[in-house]
Design an enzyme around this catalytic site. Structure first.
Site, PDB file in Angstrom:
ATOM      1  N   SER A   1       0.833  -1.198   0.000  1.00 28.44           N
ATOM      2  CA  SER A   1       0.000   0.000   0.000  1.00 28.44           C
ATOM      3  C   SER A   1       0.876   1.261   0.000  1.00 28.44           C
ATOM      4  CB  SER A   1      -0.966  -0.046   1.191  1.00 28.44           C
ATOM      5  OG  SER A   1      -1.963   0.927   1.084  1.00 28.44           O
TER       6      SER A   1
ATOM      7  N   ASP B   1      -9.986  -4.009  -4.987  1.00 33.89           N
ATOM      8  CA  ASP B   1      -9.116  -3.007  -4.356  1.00 33.89           C
ATOM      9  C   ASP B   1      -9.123  -1.746  -5.209  1.00 33.89           C
ATOM     10  OD1 ASP B   1      -7.102  -1.558  -3.100  1.00 33.89           O
ATOM     11  OD2 ASP B   1      -5.489  -2.932  -3.630  1.00 33.89           O
TER      12      ASP B   1
ATOM     13  N   HIS C   1      -7.985  -5.050  -0.488  1.00 30.97           N
ATOM     14  CA  HIS C   1      -6.864  -4.265   0.015  1.00 30.97           C
ATOM     15  C   HIS C   1      -6.561  -4.626   1.468  1.00 30.97           C
ATOM     16  CE1 HIS C   1      -4.095  -0.886  -0.367  1.00 30.97           C
ATOM     17  NE2 HIS C   1      -4.326  -0.683   0.922  1.00 30.97           N
TER      18      HIS C   1
END
Length: 404
Positions: free
Chosen positions: A190, A344, A374
């Site tokens: 991320s 995501d 995610h």
């Protein structure tokens, strides 16, 4: 004895209900194709309940919502690991945690600099303890987990600078950790994937340091020009990262506040000439058609607002948005691993960077979790229950590292 236990069980649900009714937390959508939807709903209940309680505490002046969220996400301390030496150090004044396999090795090991996720706002060495231990044990590598400074207290480029400084220190001192300087990898998930890509780009042209062997980008966020790509449209309400939260985190990292989030989501923060310049790299046209079957929402013309652009124009800097780096930099990138998840909002950032790397002759290993969402890597073993898709994703990273 049952009553206290029941109350503890209902507390997150009560907090979630309070949040929905009183605090306007985002509505969510869990598609049927998601891995372990019932478990995800339970995790989301805890997280939204935490957010609700944090908002209440902030309104009463006891502590900020972010501080409370960090405390809850901190994770419990793990005991000693029989297979690893683990020590907390500082690299160029940046706190790190080093994981070294205890088993003897025939030669020098690989080294992995790991930058954690959390929107540049959350996350810590303890939060990612399980992930880093797993990577070190299973790939027989020395892992260095980096505790970079967090927003909003420390705005861009603080996190990037910390990751860069820690990486440079490690490259200068690999011999102290039994690491082969020619087999050093940077990676993260991320926001950590964003930082890994930025560090890779910065070090690409350096002749005074060993070249990075690879980069591992786990559902990375790589641009903030277009929050209306197909994955943002399709997964806008899918946990654990909502569309609005992605923009919120990017603004908090950039400016220390989330003003103009509405304009950024609409796209009015980008001048027409800038949008045209980067359209060759940031465009739904560069995303394979199979990722558009769940719907595409074309970006409708929005009036550009110059005052907003003045507050966010650093979004065009590659150290903040690596997808915007010039080809002359991208073609120098090391061998790359990119993991994306179908459900995501950041999926298309990964797909667009994959295409850019491949167009520039960089070897890319791509792993796509068809049922992933995610944050799933961090949940491969969460509070006593597992997400098999997260374990598969983590094992795909281990296999890539072992191939180097």
């Amino acid at each position: 004895a049952l009553l206290p236990a029941l109350l503890l069980l209902l507390l997150p649900l009560a907090a979630l209900a309070a949040a929905a009714l009183l605090l306007g937390l985002p509505s969510y959508d869990i598609p049927p194709g998601v891995n372990q939807p019932a478990k995800l709903r339970l995790v989301l209940t805890v997280l939204l309940g935490t957010a609700a309680l944090g908002r209440i505490l902030e309104k009463t002046g006891l502590c900020s919502q972010i501080s409370f969220g960090r405390y809850v996400r901190q994770g419990r301390k793990l005991g000693l690991d029989p297979k690893l030496f683990i020590q907390d150090l500082q690299f160029n004044k940046v706190p790190v945690r080093v994981y070294q396999p205890k088993a003897t090795s025939d030669g020098r090991r690989r080294g992995i600099l790991f930058f954690h996720g959390g929107g540049w706002v959350f996350g810590s060495l303890d939060t990612y303890e399980k992930v880093c231990r797993y990577l070190s044990r299973e790939s027989d590598s020395v892992v260095v987990s980096v505790q970079y400074r967090l927003a909003p207290e420390h705005k861009y480029p603080a996190a990037y600078e910390d990751c860069l400084n820690a990486t440079q220190h490690f490259l200068h001192n690999t011999q102290h950790y039994g690491v082969d300087p020619a087999r050093v990898i940077v990676g993260g998930d991320s926001a950590g994937g964003n930082l890994a890509a930025a560090v890779s780009q910065t070090l690409a042209g350096r002749s005074d340091l060993p070249k990075l062997r690879a980069q591992v980008l786990i559902y990375p966020g790589l641009q903030a020009l277009d929050f209306n790509l197909p994955s943002y449209h399709q997964n806008r309400g899918v946990p654990l990262l909502f569309r609005e939260r992605a923009a919120f985190f990017a603004l908090l990292y950039l400016n220390g506040h989330a003003m103009h989030m509405k304009e950024v989501l609409e796209g009015s923060h980008v001048p027409p000439d800038v949008r045209l310049k980067y359209s060759k790299w940031v465009s739904p046209d560069n995303i394979p058609e199979k990722f558009k079957v769940r719907g595409v929402k074309p970006l409708r013309p929005i009036d550009f607002i110059a005052e907003v652009y003045e507050t966010v124009k650093r979004f065009c800097e590659p150290n903040l948005c690596p997808l915007l780096a010039e080809d002359s930099v991208v073609h120098q990138m090391p061998e790359s691993f990119i993991l994306t998840c179908e459900y995501d909002v950041l999926r298309d950032d990964g797909l667009l960077y994959k295409k850019r790397l491949e167009d520039n002759g960089v070897r890319v290993t791509w792993y796509h979790l068809e049922d992933g969402f995610h944050g799933i890597i961090s949940l491969y073993d969460y509070c006593g229950f597992s997400f098999p898709s997260g374990k598969r994703g983590l094992d795909s990273i281990v296999n890539f590292v072992k191939s180097l």
